[in-house]
Design an enzyme around this catalytic site. Structure first.
Site: not given
Length: 592
Positions: A214, A244-245, A311
């Site tokens: 994102d 991505g993650s 995060d």
């Protein structure tokens, strides 16, 4: 399959075809609005079993010629159906490539056979792209729009760092089969994508697609908003292919299409399939203003407390892919923090939006210069000359096969050696606020001049909030403002959220919740059942705007997973400001 189902949809085309090599096999094909119905005629099977290939599983159809000496023409249909896959612990479902190739041999003249093959290819492409057709339609190439041209931006450091591999093994072959033209650019540093989209000529592209997590899409959106022609630029369709993650937006796109929740390669394949279909929907953006007056546009979330801590602090586990968040959550649960703050918001009071019983109402109360450097690009060859005149066999033994022979599309040409020294884009951990020597902390702050519509719902940060707002002053475990259904591919945070519902879904968890209850909350969030738990510490309220004022000296605030300056922050939603490639026009009824 019953005959009733077979006849339940209008037949657009019907024909009898052979295969290659012949082996005396022939099939009857019927094309309807929902699928291709296949029945073997010769040799006749013992039962009347028929196969239906759903349009939803198709990405493209190409006409082919085996050799110049043959009068036969061929058309190949590329599909990616869900099939069971054996894994260590049971089985799972994943998409596997299947190619079905049929021989048109009705006439002794090649041009007539080719015209028939092209007719079928045009009809199938129309169905894939959602172009209205009927049995009365004259299926000629002019029905189809011009070839779509996409700008693909790939972050080589996203997730586990395998995005380039995924691109060549899955993404480029599929979009080539879908007749999509593309330029692939590998980003080389932080804000590279932001600079690129500021400099592009909009008329050259039909969409911008990020191959990453994102964070790269956040760069693209804000780069578009920094252009002098931002009003046109932000309407450029944007898409994401998850490498991505977190992959939150990809999870929301997957959910909107009606697919089951997916992770990893399964989610990626679902999103490529939807990208090939190309349907675009409006998407809300949220303007976020931080304490120094810097304004940016967000498509996903604003977070403070537990979620933003996980995060950022889990960056050290980036090599683990999405598992980094699980590890980060456990670490942070073991050392649970609370944050004192003041949260004010403009609630949604529309009478036509009923509040679900599970929802608890809150208590009362200029352009950056574009530095041109050598770019590594992969450019698609949309001539497809070789494929249209020569039949190939794919060498990979892992691809699915069936009794219908297939003529394979060659993989797109490999790029020149790509630069592997690119910088990561996502936020870098500050190691629980104790290590101030990390690379991200040492970088100079770049202030970007973002344009956009006026924030008419929020006063200036230094001004008091309107009396119509609600204010809550609490000790919080977390505050989360989210405007997508997913916070991660496996975090179904706001099941009631839609891409353009004009809402910010504001969640907060108050201090006092036990570690065990917090873990149960996040486990339930994987299935979207957390609100049904009716946890007294969890509050959710739909809002149009909010202001967050941290009263705790240290902390982390993130916007779309990117760390921003710590201090008061406020935001408001701008309904349908951007366009998102969803591949599905399915509209879920949102009730908040």
């Amino acid at each position: 399959m019953s005959l009733g189902y077979w006849q339940s949809s209008e037949t657009l085309l019907h024909g009898e075809f052979g295969v290659y090599p012949s082996k005396g096999i022939r099939y009857a094909l019927s094309l309807t609005q929902t699928g291709l119905h296949i029945q073997r005629l010769v040799p006749k099977p013992e039962d009347d079993q028929r196969t239906v290939v759903p349009i939803l599983d198709m990405v493209g159809c190409h006409t082919l010629r085996r050799s110049s000496s043959e009068t036969f023409a061929y058309f190949s249909i590329y599909t990616y159906p869900l099939k069971k896959k054996k894994v260590t612990m049971g089985s799972s479902r994943t998409r596997q490539r299947t190619v079905r190739t049929f021989r048109v041999d009705e006439a002794s003249d090649y041009s007539k056979n080719q015209a028939a093959a092209e007719k079928w290819a045009v009809a199938i492409k129309c169905l894939i792209q959602g172009i209205p057709i009927s049995s009365e339609t004259d299926f000629v190439p002019g029905l189809l729009p011009r070839t779509r041209r996409l700008l693909l931006l790939l972050n080589p450091c996203g997730g586990r760092g395998n995005s380039l591999q995924q691109c060549h093994s899955h993404i480029l072959p599929m979009i080539t089969e879908a007749d999509i033209s593309y330029n692939l650019i590998q980003t080389e540093r932080q804000n590279h994508a932001r600079e690129l989209v500021q400099a592009i000529s909009l008329e050259e592209w039909d969409g911008i697609v990020v191959i990453s997590g994102d964070g790269l899409l956040y760069e693209v959106i804000n780069g578009l908003m920094e252009r002098s022609d931002w009003e046109d630029a932000i309407k450029m369709p944007i898409g994401i292919l998850p490498c991505g993650s977190g992959n939150a937006l990809a999870g929301a796109i997957n959910y909107n299409a009606g697919f089951e929740q997916a992770m990893g390669s399964e989610l990626l394949l679902n999103c490529i399939l939807l990208l090939c279909r190309g349907t675009v929907m409006p998407m809300d953006l949220v303007s976020v203003t931080t304490c120094s007056g810097i304004r940016s546009f967000s498509f996903l979330s604003v977070a403070w407390g537990f979620i933003s801590d996980v995060d950022i602090e889990s960056e050290k586990y980036r090599h683990m892919g999405s598992a980094r968040f699980t590890v980060g959550t456990m670490v942070r649960v073991a050392s649970l923090r609370t944050y004192k703050g003041r949260l004010s918001y403009l609630p949604v009071l529309d009478a036509h939006r009923p509040i679900c019983r599970s929802i608890t109402l809150a208590p009362n109360g200029s352009l950056v210069p574009f530095q041109r450097s050598q770019l590594h690009r992969t450019v698609s060859d949309m001539g497809l000359c070789e494929e249209r005149n020569v039949m190939y066999k794919r060498s990979s033994a892992s691809l699915d096969t069936n009794e219908l022979p297939s003529f394979e599309t060659p993989s797109p040409g490999s790029p020149t050696a790509l630069n592997s020294s690119s910088f990561p884009f996502d936020s870098v951990s500050d190691s629980s606020q104790q290590d101030s020597t990390l690379h991200r902390e040492m970088e100079p702050t770049i202030h970007h001049q973002v344009n956009g519509p006026k924030d008419d719902l929020v006063p200036a940060l230094e001004q008091p909030i309107p009396k119509t707002w609600v204010t809550v002053e609490e000790d919080f475990v977390l505050v989360l403002a989210i405007y997508q259904s997913h916070l991660g591919a496996d975090l179904f945070t706001a099941p009631f959220s839609c891409f353009n519902d004009g809402l910010i879904h504001l969640f907060f968890v108050k201090a006092g919740i036990s570690r065990a209850a917090l873990v149960r909350l996040f486990l339930a969030m994987e299935k979207g059942n957390h609100i049904e738990m009716e946890c007294p510490y969890l509050v959710h309220v739909p809002v149009r705007a909010f202001r967050l004022e941290p009263l705790t000296r240290k902390g982390i605030i993130t916007v779309d997973g990117e760390r921003v300056e710590y201090g008061p922050v406020q935001a408001q939603v701008h309904n349908g400001l951007s366009n998102l490639i969803t591949g599905s026009n399915r509209v879920r009824m949102a009730s908040v």
